[in-house]
Design a protein around this motif. Structure first.
Motif, PDB file in Angstrom:
ATOM      1  N   GLY A 293      -4.094  62.505  19.315  1.00 52.69           N
ATOM      2  CA  GLY A 293      -3.198  60.950  19.542  1.00 52.69           C
ATOM      3  C   GLY A 293      -3.326  60.471  18.237  1.00 52.69           C
ATOM      4  O   GLY A 293      -2.442  60.007  17.857  1.00 52.69           O
ATOM      5  N   ARG A 294      -4.573  60.445  17.686  1.00 51.82           N
ATOM      6  CA  ARG A 294      -4.605  59.641  16.351  1.00 51.82           C
ATOM      7  C   ARG A 294      -4.067  60.356  15.270  1.00 51.82           C
ATOM      8  O   ARG A 294      -3.286  59.488  14.311  1.00 51.82           O
ATOM      9  N   GLU A 295      -3.921  61.320  15.194  1.00 49.75           N
ATOM     10  CA  GLU A 295      -3.161  62.211  14.149  1.00 49.75           C
ATOM     11  C   GLU A 295      -2.015  61.903  14.263  1.00 49.75           C
ATOM     12  O   GLU A 295      -1.130  61.589  13.239  1.00 49.75           O
ATOM     13  N   ILE A 325     -13.082  58.367  24.495  1.00 45.94           N
ATOM     14  CA  ILE A 325     -13.628  59.255  23.731  1.00 45.94           C
ATOM     15  C   ILE A 325     -14.918  58.577  22.889  1.00 45.94           C
ATOM     16  O   ILE A 325     -14.876  57.420  22.918  1.00 45.94           O
ATOM     17  N   CYS A 326     -15.688  59.672  22.533  1.00 47.31           N
ATOM     18  CA  CYS A 326     -16.512  59.387  21.507  1.00 47.31           C
ATOM     19  C   CYS A 326     -17.910  58.543  22.078  1.00 47.31           C
ATOM     20  O   CYS A 326     -18.462  58.146  21.144  1.00 47.31           O
ATOM     21  N   THR A 327     -17.933  58.612  23.432  1.00 46.80           N
ATOM     22  CA  THR A 327     -19.048  57.954  23.954  1.00 46.80           C
ATOM     23  C   THR A 327     -20.481  58.740  23.647  1.00 46.80           C
ATOM     24  O   THR A 327     -21.419  58.241  23.943  1.00 46.80           O
ATOM     25  N   GLY A 328     -20.246  60.204  23.516  1.00 46.86           N
ATOM     26  CA  GLY A 328     -21.349  60.986  23.438  1.00 46.86           C
ATOM     27  C   GLY A 328     -21.757  61.385  22.118  1.00 46.86           C
ATOM     28  O   GLY A 328     -22.593  62.163  21.766  1.00 46.86           O
ATOM     29  N   GLU A 329     -21.036  60.762  20.908  1.00 41.26           N
ATOM     30  CA  GLU A 329     -21.091  61.038  19.645  1.00 41.26           C
ATOM     31  C   GLU A 329     -21.722  60.408  18.767  1.00 41.26           C
ATOM     32  O   GLU A 329     -21.817  58.986  18.936  1.00 41.26           O
ATOM     33  N   GLU A 330     -22.810  60.778  17.914  1.00 39.89           N
ATOM     34  CA  GLU A 330     -23.452  59.744  16.998  1.00 39.89           C
ATOM     35  C   GLU A 330     -22.382  59.399  15.919  1.00 39.89           C
ATOM     36  O   GLU A 330     -21.098  60.027  15.801  1.00 39.89           O
ATOM     37  N   GLN A 333     -21.213  61.902  13.379  1.00 42.82           N
ATOM     38  CA  GLN A 333     -20.441  62.693  14.097  1.00 42.82           C
ATOM     39  C   GLN A 333     -19.006  62.121  14.163  1.00 42.82           C
ATOM     40  O   GLN A 333     -18.001  63.144  13.662  1.00 42.82           O
ATOM     41  N   CYS A 334     -18.863  61.139  14.541  1.00 43.20           N
ATOM     42  CA  CYS A 334     -17.343  60.475  14.641  1.00 43.20           C
ATOM     43  C   CYS A 334     -16.800  60.360  13.328  1.00 43.20           C
ATOM     44  O   CYS A 334     -15.713  60.577  12.955  1.00 43.20           O
ATOM     45  N   PHE A 335     -17.647  59.983  12.345  1.00 47.78           N
ATOM     46  CA  PHE A 335     -17.296  59.932  10.881  1.00 47.78           C
ATOM     47  C   PHE A 335     -16.583  61.290  10.281  1.00 47.78           C
ATOM     48  O   PHE A 335     -15.562  61.454   9.987  1.00 47.78           O
ATOM     49  N   GLN A 336     -17.413  62.260  10.523  1.00 45.78           N
ATOM     50  CA  GLN A 336     -17.244  63.555  10.167  1.00 45.78           C
ATOM     51  C   GLN A 336     -15.710  64.160  10.874  1.00 45.78           C
ATOM     52  O   GLN A 336     -14.776  64.577  10.178  1.00 45.78           O
ATOM     53  N   CYS A 337     -15.880  63.899  12.129  1.00 40.69           N
ATOM     54  CA  CYS A 337     -14.604  64.333  13.093  1.00 40.69           C
ATOM     55  C   CYS A 337     -13.312  63.486  12.413  1.00 40.69           C
ATOM     56  O   CYS A 337     -12.285  64.266  12.337  1.00 40.69           O
ATOM     57  N   ILE A 338     -13.456  62.321  12.303  1.00 41.14           N
ATOM     58  CA  ILE A 338     -12.066  61.592  11.645  1.00 41.14           C
ATOM     59  C   ILE A 338     -11.950  62.224  10.318  1.00 41.14           C
ATOM     60  O   ILE A 338     -10.639  62.199   9.996  1.00 41.14           O
ATOM     61  N   ARG A 339     -12.783  62.424   9.598  1.00 39.78           N
ATOM     62  CA  ARG A 339     -12.373  62.779   8.325  1.00 39.78           C
ATOM     63  C   ARG A 339     -11.782  64.183   8.273  1.00 39.78           C
ATOM     64  O   ARG A 339     -10.654  64.333   7.690  1.00 39.78           O
ATOM     65  N   ASN A 340     -12.457  65.205   9.242  1.00 44.71           N
ATOM     66  CA  ASN A 340     -11.841  66.488   9.243  1.00 44.71           C
ATOM     67  C   ASN A 340     -10.293  66.222   9.927  1.00 44.71           C
ATOM     68  O   ASN A 340      -9.212  66.945   9.412  1.00 44.71           O
ATOM     69  N   ARG A 341     -10.080  65.152  10.702  1.00 43.07           N
ATOM     70  CA  ARG A 341      -8.876  65.157  11.415  1.00 43.07           C
ATOM     71  C   ARG A 341      -7.723  64.544  10.460  1.00 43.07           C
ATOM     72  O   ARG A 341      -6.498  64.890  10.430  1.00 43.07           O
ATOM     73  N   VAL A 342      -8.079  63.527   9.714  1.00 41.58           N
ATOM     74  CA  VAL A 342      -7.343  62.856   8.786  1.00 41.58           C
ATOM     75  C   VAL A 342      -6.924  63.910   7.552  1.00 41.58           C
ATOM     76  O   VAL A 342      -5.677  64.036   7.135  1.00 41.58           O
TER      77      VAL A 342
HETATM   78 FE1  FES Z   1     -15.650  60.173  17.655  1.00 45.47          FE
HETATM   79 FE2  FES Z   1     -13.922  62.364  17.089  1.00 45.47          FE
HETATM   80  S1  FES Z   1     -15.972  62.499  18.213  1.00 45.47           S
HETATM   81  S2  FES Z   1     -13.852  60.402  16.409  1.00 45.47           S
END
Ligand code: FES
Ligand code: 5AD
Length: 358
Positions: A293-295, A325-330, A333-342
Motif C-alpha cells: 500500500g505505501r509503495e 502493521i509494525c507493532t512487532g518491529e524495532e 527494522q522499520c527504517f530498513q524495511c521502508i528504505r528497501n520498499r522505497v
Molecule cells: Fe515497519 Fe515495514 S516493518 S515499516
C-alpha cells in the motif's frame, strides 16, 4: 463518454490545480461508477502518471521520512472510529516519560530521521508546560531537526506556547469537512467548527499545518469527499494525511466495512494534482490494508512516509484500528524495511527535515 469527461477533468486539474466541488464530485463519480475493469485501470494509470509527473517536478525522487513517536494513548475524546477512545476499557493505557520520548529521538537521529512527530491522544497529563519541556529538550539537542506535534485540539494560547518552545509543525486531521458527516463520526461534544478554528489558528500562528481525512468512513459519500477537497483548497495546508478507515473491534464502528485501497490511492493522486507542493504521506493505514500500500501510495503521488519510532513495548497499545502493521518491529527494522520498499520502486529516502518547499 464518461472516460472522455474524466480526461477533461484531469486535464483541467493538472493545469489549474483545482476543481470546483461539483467537478471533484464528478471526477470521483466518473471513476467509481465505471464498472469495466480495463477502463478503471486506464483511468487510474492516467491519473497516477500525471500525479507522479507533478510529484517529481517538485520533489524529484526524494521521499521524506518522519519518525513517529506515539507517546500516550490516553484520550479524553470518544470518536466512534478510534481504538483509543475513552470508553474503550480494553486498551491498556500508557504514557511515555520525557526520557523515553527523548531516547526515541536519539535512536531516530542515528537512523537518519530529521523530523520527529509526537503523536498522542488528548491527554490532560501532558500540560502545555510538559509538552514545551519535551519539545525544548529535543530542539536543543537536535537543532537541525523539525518537531511536529499531533496532540489534538488545544487553545490558541497553547498552540502559541508550543510554537515558542520550538515546534515547527502541527498535524490535526479535520476527518470530514461536512457538518452532518462529522456528527456521524463524533459524539456531540466535538464539533467541526472547533476543529476548523484550531486549523485556522495554527495556520495564522505560522505553523506548517497538516489536515486530512479518512477514506471510507461510515456514511461517507463522494459529495463529502468533494467537500473535503474544497475545504483543503480553502485552507491550503502544508501537509495532508489521508488513509483508509479501518474498523477497530472495540469501537461502535466494529462492524463497519473498511475503506478501500483503490479509493485512497485515487484520492492521493487527486491531492497531488491539487496541491503540487504538499507533503503527502503514504500512511500506515494504507500499508495495513495492502502489503504494498505505501509503495503504491508513492506511485500515486505521496512523498512522505512516517515509520514508527515508538518503543516496541507500547506499539501494540497504540491501536487506532485493527491489524496495524509494525507493532512487532524495532525502529531500526522499520527504517530498513521502508528504505528497501522505497528503493524497490526507484525512489530514495533522504536525510533532511523536508520542509514545505518555497
Ligand atoms: Fe515497519 Fe515495514 S516493518 S515499516
Ligand atoms: N481507521 C483509520 N484511521 C484512523 N484514525 C483514527 N482511527 C482510525 C481508524 N479506525 C486516524 C484519524 C486520526 C489519525 C491519527 O488516525 O484520522 O486523525
Amino acid at each position: 463518454m464518461s472516460l472522455q469527461r474524466y480526461r477533461e477533468l484531469l486535464e483541467e486539474l493538472e493545469q489549474k490545480h483545482r476543481l470546483t466541488k461539483q467537478e471533484y464530485e464528478e471526477l470521483l463519480m466518473c471513476r467509481f461508477s465505471t464498472v469495466e475493469p480495463g477502463t478503471q485501470q486506464k483511468m487510474d494509470q492516467e491519473l497516477f502518471e500525471k500525479a507522479r509527473r507533478t510529484q517529481q517536478q517538485v520533489f524529484g525522487k526524494k521521499i521524506y521520512i518522519r519518525g513517529l513517536i506515539e507517546f500516550t494513548n490516553y484520550c479524553r475524546n470518544n470518536c466512534y472510529y478510534c481504538g483509543i477512545r475513552r470508553d474503550n476499557q480494553k486498551v491498556e493505557r500508557y504514557r511515555l516519560t520525557e526520557e523515553q520520548i527523548f531516547n526515541c529521538c536519539v535512536e531516530g537521529y542515528a537512523l537518519g530521521y530529521r523530523t520527529f512527530v509526537l503523536q498522542g491522544g488528548e491527554d490532560a497529563y501532558f500540560t502545555d508546560q510538559r509538552i514545551c519541556a519535551i519539545v525544548n529538550r529535543i530542539k536543543s539537542k537536535f537543532p537541525d531537526c523539525a518537531v511536529t506535534l499531533s496532540i489534538g485540539e488545544r487553545s490558541r494560547e497553547s498552540y502559541e506556547l508550543f510554537l515558542r518552545a520550538g515546534t515547527d509543525r502541527y498535524l490535526l486531521r479535520h476527518e470530514t469537512a461536512d457538518e452532518m458527516h462529522y456528527s456521524q463520526l463524533h459524539p456531540a461534544e466535538l464539533s467541526l467548527k472547533r476543529r476548523k478554528q484550531c486549523l485556522k489558528d495554527l495556520k495564522e500562528l505560522g505553523y506548517q499545518v497538516g489536515a486530512g481525512f479518512m477514506v471510507g468512513t461510515p456514511g461517507q459519500t463522494f459529495k463529502h469527499l468533494a467537500e473535503d477537497l474544497e475545504f483543503l483548497q480553502e485552507l491550503q495546508p502544508h501537509m495532508i494525511g489521508i488513509g483508509p478507515f479501518i474498523s477497530h473491534k472495540d469501537t461502535p464502528f466494529a462492524r463497519e466495512p473498511n475503506g478501500s485501497v483503490e479509493e485512497t490511492l485515487f484520492l492521493l493522486g487527486v491531492l497531488r494534482l491539487s496541491f503540487p507542493k504538499a507533503m503527502l504521506p503514504a500512511t500506515t493505514a494504507l500499508g495495513t490494508l495492502a502489503g504494498d500500500g505505501r509503495e503504491r501510495g508513492i506511485l500515486a503521488g505521496a512523498n512522505v512516509i512516517m515509520p514508527n519510532l515508538s518503543p516496541i513495548a507500547v506499539r501494540e497499545q497504540y491501536s487506532l484500528y485493527d491489524n496495524k502493521i509494525c507493532t512487532g518491529e524495532e525502529s531500526a527494522q522499520c527504517f530498513q524495511c521502508i528504505r528497501n520498499r522505497v528503493e524497490s520502486i526507484g525512489y530514495e529516502i533522504v536525510v533532511e527535515r523536508g520542509d514545505y518547499p518555497g
